[in-house]
Structures are given as structure tokens and as C-alpha cells.
Design an enzyme around this catalytic site. Structure first.
Site, PDB file in Angstrom:
ATOM      1  N   HIS A  37      43.318  42.484  50.406  1.00 58.90           N
ATOM      2  CA  HIS A  37      43.528  41.900  49.076  1.00 58.90           C
ATOM      3  C   HIS A  37      44.011  40.460  49.252  1.00 58.90           C
ATOM      4  CE1 HIS A  37      45.126  41.075  45.127  1.00 58.90           C
ATOM      5  NE2 HIS A  37      44.342  42.039  44.692  1.00 58.90           N
TER       6      HIS A  37
ATOM      7  N   GLY B 194      44.758  37.906  37.960  1.00 56.88           N
ATOM      8  CA  GLY B 194      46.006  37.846  37.196  1.00 56.88           C
ATOM      9  C   GLY B 194      46.165  36.573  36.389  1.00 56.88           C
TER      10      GLY B 194
ATOM     11  N   GLU C  22      46.213  38.830  47.858  1.00 55.77           N
ATOM     12  CA  GLU C  22      47.672  38.666  47.884  1.00 55.77           C
ATOM     13  C   GLU C  22      48.215  38.941  49.281  1.00 55.77           C
ATOM     14  OE1 GLU C  22      48.383  41.209  44.525  1.00 55.77           O
ATOM     15  OE2 GLU C  22      47.475  39.689  43.224  1.00 55.77           O
TER      16      GLU C  22
ATOM     17  N   GLU D 140      36.620  39.479  44.760  1.00 52.82           N
ATOM     18  CA  GLU D 140      37.705  39.091  43.867  1.00 52.82           C
ATOM     19  C   GLU D 140      37.993  37.601  44.034  1.00 52.82           C
ATOM     20  OE1 GLU D 140      40.318  42.633  42.618  1.00 52.82           O
ATOM     21  OE2 GLU D 140      41.162  41.796  44.431  1.00 52.82           O
TER      22      GLU D 140
ATOM     23  N   SER E 226      40.860  39.831  36.517  1.00 50.79           N
ATOM     24  CA  SER E 226      40.995  39.806  35.056  1.00 50.79           C
ATOM     25  C   SER E 226      39.912  40.587  34.325  1.00 50.79           C
ATOM     26  CB  SER E 226      41.073  38.356  34.550  1.00 50.79           C
ATOM     27  OG  SER E 226      42.202  37.704  35.099  1.00 50.79           O
TER      28      SER E 226
ATOM     29  N   LYS F 284      49.387  47.487  42.219  1.00 49.91           N
ATOM     30  CA  LYS F 284      50.220  46.479  42.898  1.00 49.91           C
ATOM     31  C   LYS F 284      51.674  46.995  42.969  1.00 49.91           C
ATOM     32  CE  LYS F 284      46.963  42.987  41.524  1.00 49.91           C
ATOM     33  NZ  LYS F 284      46.659  41.591  41.285  1.00 49.91           N
TER      34      LYS F 284
ATOM     35  N   ASN G 164      44.393  49.039  40.639  1.00 47.67           N
ATOM     36  CA  ASN G 164      45.303  48.548  41.679  1.00 47.67           C
ATOM     37  C   ASN G 164      46.634  48.275  40.992  1.00 47.67           C
ATOM     38  OD1 ASN G 164      46.695  47.173  43.642  1.00 47.67           O
ATOM     39  ND2 ASN G 164      45.374  45.365  43.648  1.00 47.67           N
TER      40      ASN G 164
HETATM   41  P1  PGA Z   1      43.840  41.511  37.797  1.00 43.80           P
HETATM   42  O1  PGA Z   1      43.969  41.914  39.343  1.00 43.80           O
HETATM   43  O2  PGA Z   1      42.900  42.516  37.172  1.00 43.80           O
HETATM   44  O3  PGA Z   1      45.230  41.619  37.250  1.00 43.80           O
HETATM   45  O4  PGA Z   1      43.293  40.122  37.744  1.00 43.80           O
HETATM   46  C1  PGA Z   1      42.862  42.353  40.081  1.00 43.80           C
HETATM   47  C2  PGA Z   1      43.267  42.587  41.502  1.00 43.80           C
HETATM   48  O5  PGA Z   1      44.067  41.803  42.053  1.00 43.80           O
HETATM   49  O6  PGA Z   1      42.810  43.548  42.155  1.00 43.80           O
END
Ligand code: PGA
Length: 246
Positions: free
Chosen positions: A93, A170, A95, A164, A208, A11, A9
Site C-alpha cells: 500500500h 483519501g 502508505e 491506487e 476515493s 486502515k 481497507n
Molecule cells: P480511500 O483509500 O478510498 O480512502 O481513498 C483507498 C486506499 O487507500 O486503499
């Protein structure tokens, strides 16, 4: 046995130059025995599709509209994604749920719109730190998944689910393999009650995931691969995670 799936992803990262370097890095380091895909920002879909020609890396987007077409300025329909060769689209997601106030029902409607055009929705669910600390993890993820099950009914077996935990995205904090497995088992059970296909459905873990923790996470019985954010932006790291999924 379920074939593992690793999805990058990206982003809101990248540029034409950076993407070309990343994709050529992946080309050199692949192929892998797992299914692999990259979910890229809308403006780069067409160019990424070209760059992936002849490679076993699937193309995906990071969101889609719940609407079919029409006067929805700024929206991108799942028909457009299908037209560009997308196999996957991430919906729900955390976010988007947090910054764009997407409700459980809107996420479910987006998943339905994607399936209607043959694009596999990767439906994300997950609890915040406050919800985990309040002992609400199970209730939250079950509520989020229930909306999708209710909306898709007999098509629920066609989705990819991604757990998630918001507190692990992140942040460098990862759910332990045991913590992740516990939630995946809950989700699998909920899917089992809804569809006979639950044993064949893939439930990804995201939050992560890095080359040094991927193997342990992917070794859990109900973890069928990963949704990778930060580590998907470095070809060597993403390739190492893909290698860990076998
Ligand atoms: P990350 O993000 O691996 O940077 O924690 C995962 C995601 O948001 O899909």
C-alpha cells in the site's frame, strides 16, 4: 468473465464496538453478487473472523512480514494470517511504501511469503502526483509490478493487483474512469506478457471510490472492482459500492 472483487481497507481505524456495528450492518445489507472482503487491523482479525462466520465476506489483513518466522519483533507472518482464516493480505500500500520505506523488492517478497501460505496478496501500485505531472505514471507502475513479476515468476497469476494513484487516496480526488482504465490496460498488458492467466486476473482500482462514482469506474473493461478506504468504514456506503460491482 472476471468476477468483481470489492475490498474494504479499514486502515488504522476501528474499535471492538465500532467493528461490531459495521460488520452487523454489512450482514444486514449483503450478500452481493461480487466477491467482497474486509482487510482489518491485526488485533481484530480473530474477532472479525468469528463475526463473519457463515457470511460470504472474506477476511484480510493490511500487511504481512516477508520473513517466515523468527526474531522480528512486531512483525506478523503470513502463516499467522492463514492460521486466522485470512484469504487476502494487502501488500505495498502506498502508505506503507511512503511511511515505512517499503521498496519494490520488499513488497514483492511479502507477496511471495503470502502466496506460500495460501493467502492471496493484493499488491498495490500507483504513482504520486509529482510523478503523474512529470509524465512518469506508466514507468512507475510498470517498475513496481515488474519487481513482483520477477520475484513470483510462474505464480504471478495468483495475485490480485490494485492500482491506487497516490494523489487520489483519501483526498476526495478520484482518477476519472478513463484515466484509471488507461493505467489498468497498461498493467493488464504487462501481466499478459508474464502469464497466460492475465485475462482471469483481477485488477482493482482504489482512491476515493464512493457510492456515486463506483458504477462508472467498475464499468471500465479492465477495472475488476475496488479497494475502498474511507467509504469502507460506513456500512451503507460500502454496501452501495459492493452493489455497484456486478
Ligand atoms: P480511500 O483509500 O478510498 O480512502 O481513498 C483507498 C486506499 O487507500 O486503499
Amino acid at each position: 468473465m472476471r468476477k468483481k472483487l470489492v475490498v474494504g481497507n479499514w486502515k488504522m481505524h476501528g474499535s471492538r464496538a465500532a467493528n461490531a456495528a459495521l460488520l452487523s450492518g454489512l450482514k444486514e445489507l449483503g450478500p452481493w453478487s461480487a466477491d467482497v472482503a474486509v482487510c482489518v487491523p491485526f488485533p481484530y482479525l480473530a474477532e472479525t473472523a468469528l463475526a463473519l462466520t457463515g457470511q460470504a465476506v472474506g477476511l484480510g489483513a493490511q500487511d504481512c512480514s516477508a520473513f517466515e518466522q523468527g526474531a522480528y519483533t512486531g512483525e506478523v507472518s503470513s502463516a499467522m494470517l492463514a492460521d486466522l482464516g485470512c484469504r487476502y493480505v494487502i501488500v505495498g500500500h502506498s502508505e506503507r511504501r511512503a511511511y515505512h520505506h517499503e521498496s519494490d523488492q520488499l513488497v514483492a517478497d511479502k507477496a511471495k511469503a503470502a502466496l506460500a501460505h495460501g493467502v492471496t496478496p493484493i499488491v498495490c501500485v500507483g504513482e504520486t502526483l509529482a510523478e503523474r505531472e512529470a509524465g512518469q505514471t506508466e514507468a512507475v507502475v510498470k517498475r513496481q509490478l515488474a519487481a513482483v513479476i520477477h520475484t513470483l515468476t510462474h505464480c504471478i497469476g495468483e495475485i490480485v493487483l490494485a492500482y491506487e494513484p497516490v494523489w487520489a487516496i483519501g483526498t476526495g480526488l478520484t482518477a476519472t474512469p478513463e484515466q484509471a482504465q488507461a493505467v489498468h490496460a497498461v498493467l493488464r498488458k504487462q501481466l499478459h506478457a508474464a502469464t497466460q492467466k492475465s485475462d482471469a486476473m483481477r485488477i482493482l482500482y482504489g482512491g476515493s471510490v464512493k457510492p456515486d462514482n463506483a458504477l462508472q469506474l467498475f464499468a471500465q473493461p479492465d477495472i475488476d472492482g475496488g479497494l475502498i478506504g474511507g467509504a469502507a468504514l460506513k456500512a451503507a456506503d460500502f454496501a452501495a459500492i459492493c452493489r455497484a460491482a456486478h
